[in-house]
Scaffold this active site. Sequence first.
Site, mmCIF file in Angstrom:
data_model
loop_
_atom_site.group_PDB
_atom_site.id
_atom_site.type_symbol
_atom_site.label_atom_id
_atom_site.label_comp_id
_atom_site.label_asym_id
_atom_site.label_seq_id
_atom_site.Cartn_x
_atom_site.Cartn_y
_atom_site.Cartn_z
ATOM 1 N N ARG A 172 90.409 0.636 102.337
ATOM 2 C CA ARG A 172 91.727 0.005 102.497
ATOM 3 C C ARG A 172 92.685 1.020 103.110
ATOM 4 N NH1 ARG A 172 94.062 2.976 98.576
ATOM 5 N NH2 ARG A 172 92.846 3.396 96.692
ATOM 6 N N GLU A 220 78.645 13.174 87.477
ATOM 7 C CA GLU A 220 78.633 14.119 88.585
ATOM 8 C C GLU A 220 78.947 15.506 88.053
ATOM 9 O OE1 GLU A 220 80.052 11.801 92.662
ATOM 10 O OE2 GLU A 220 81.513 12.924 91.493
ATOM 11 N N LYS A 245 80.209 3.335 93.225
ATOM 12 C CA LYS A 245 80.159 4.772 93.497
ATOM 13 C C LYS A 245 78.734 5.314 93.607
ATOM 14 C CE LYS A 245 84.673 5.283 93.360
ATOM 15 N NZ LYS A 245 85.092 3.886 93.250
#
Length: 471
Positions: free
Chosen positions: A290, A199, A115
């Site tokens: 995906r 975050e 990430k």
Amino acid sequence: MIKKILIANRGEIAVRIVRACAEMGIRSVAIYSDADRQSLHVKRADEAYNVSEDPLSGYLDPRKIVSLAVETGCDALHPGYGFLSENAELAEICAERGVKFIGPSAEVIRRMGDKTEARRSMIAAGVPVTPGTEGNVADLAEALREAERIGYPVMLKATSGGGGRGIRRCNSREELEQAYPRVISEATKAFGSAEVFLEKCIVNPKHIEAQILADSHGNVVHLFERDCSIQRRNQKLIEIAPSPQLTPEQRAYIGEQAVKAAQAVGYENAGTVEFLLAEGEVYFMEMNTRVQVEHTITEQITGIDIVREQIRIASGLPLSFKQEDVSFRGYAIQFRINAEDPKNNFLPSFGKITRYYAPGGPGVRTDTAIYTGYTIPPYYDSMCLKLIVWALTWEEALERGLRALDDMRVQGVKTTAPYYQEILRNDEFRSGVFNTSFVEAHPELLEYSIKQNPSHLAIAIATAIAAHAGL
């Protein structure tokens, strides 16, 4: 063109891939554990092979799975979603053994699966991201310092996380101190990595994601967006395409940013770029490398078979359309029908399906691997089927959803279906304006009454009569 595909997954997504293979004249190979011996994907595939007595290990062994693909003459492998679908090692082993991996390269999987690396890539590409740490935090002390700099509330996230796991909202220093060891533990167990980052918490955002497809010829397109704001504890429950909450300008901007994100990392195959939308601002959240659980609703509004395109891309073919050819029509809603009891804190309800009746009629689709007599094993995700409805207008889609949920019968286990009916009747949801706090803000929707099933009532009466008669 690919001739034979090993499907490294189970359940409804495996059935979905088997169907795509059948339509393309491709042989399909299923894998299964002892617990999945009677699963529908095993019955529907052209070939099926047992990979483990243990419920999980066989689905999580990349070398064993790729070796089986080679032994059975497969020239490609489709990972579905979950399990090894975002495992760079699986993609690498496929490349080593000459098996086409139906997904992006191992390098891209690693880059976007990390990430913090994904954030750096998006910043470099000019895609807006939420404020946060530049990289991973070394320890709790650094996390506390960074949280003060960013400003509470903050989100503590596992760097390799996904699927709503390894993430906690922290509203204060005390909460961060409590959450830090828990997230570290959860991340280590679930993803094999203890790395975490911070975050800024975007309070009550709308969760919007864009579907992209990219081929090996440099073509990248988006298939518009999906609204995934109806979720519980970061787990999606109901998804909508297109979002009833976006303006045309916001829709175009999010599509452009998704394409920019894919181009920035040299993406190939199907992927999803996820954003948070709050107070008119759009922030990149993550990229899923995906096919998504909710790809179905994008297929319904665009008419594009995403799994078919995945296979074509892996075969080296260009996309069968350009961006200007892609349009959408109407609204589609997907309900994740989970074997859970909403009235009992969504406790899993595994067991035997005593009766399954799939709803039908115009604009109704079900993707599932259950059937009457099937026993849902307790080792996997609780989702037992996906119910998808489509209609020309938002209002018609809501009514069709209510009708289809009422038509459906899944007996023997408790499901989330009656809870979704309450959501569909809610005025706020029907207005088309909601955010990720919806479920938490409406606990009253769990106070629904459970319909008495006529067959269960008949059995109870017959049992009472038999007992009274001494039978």
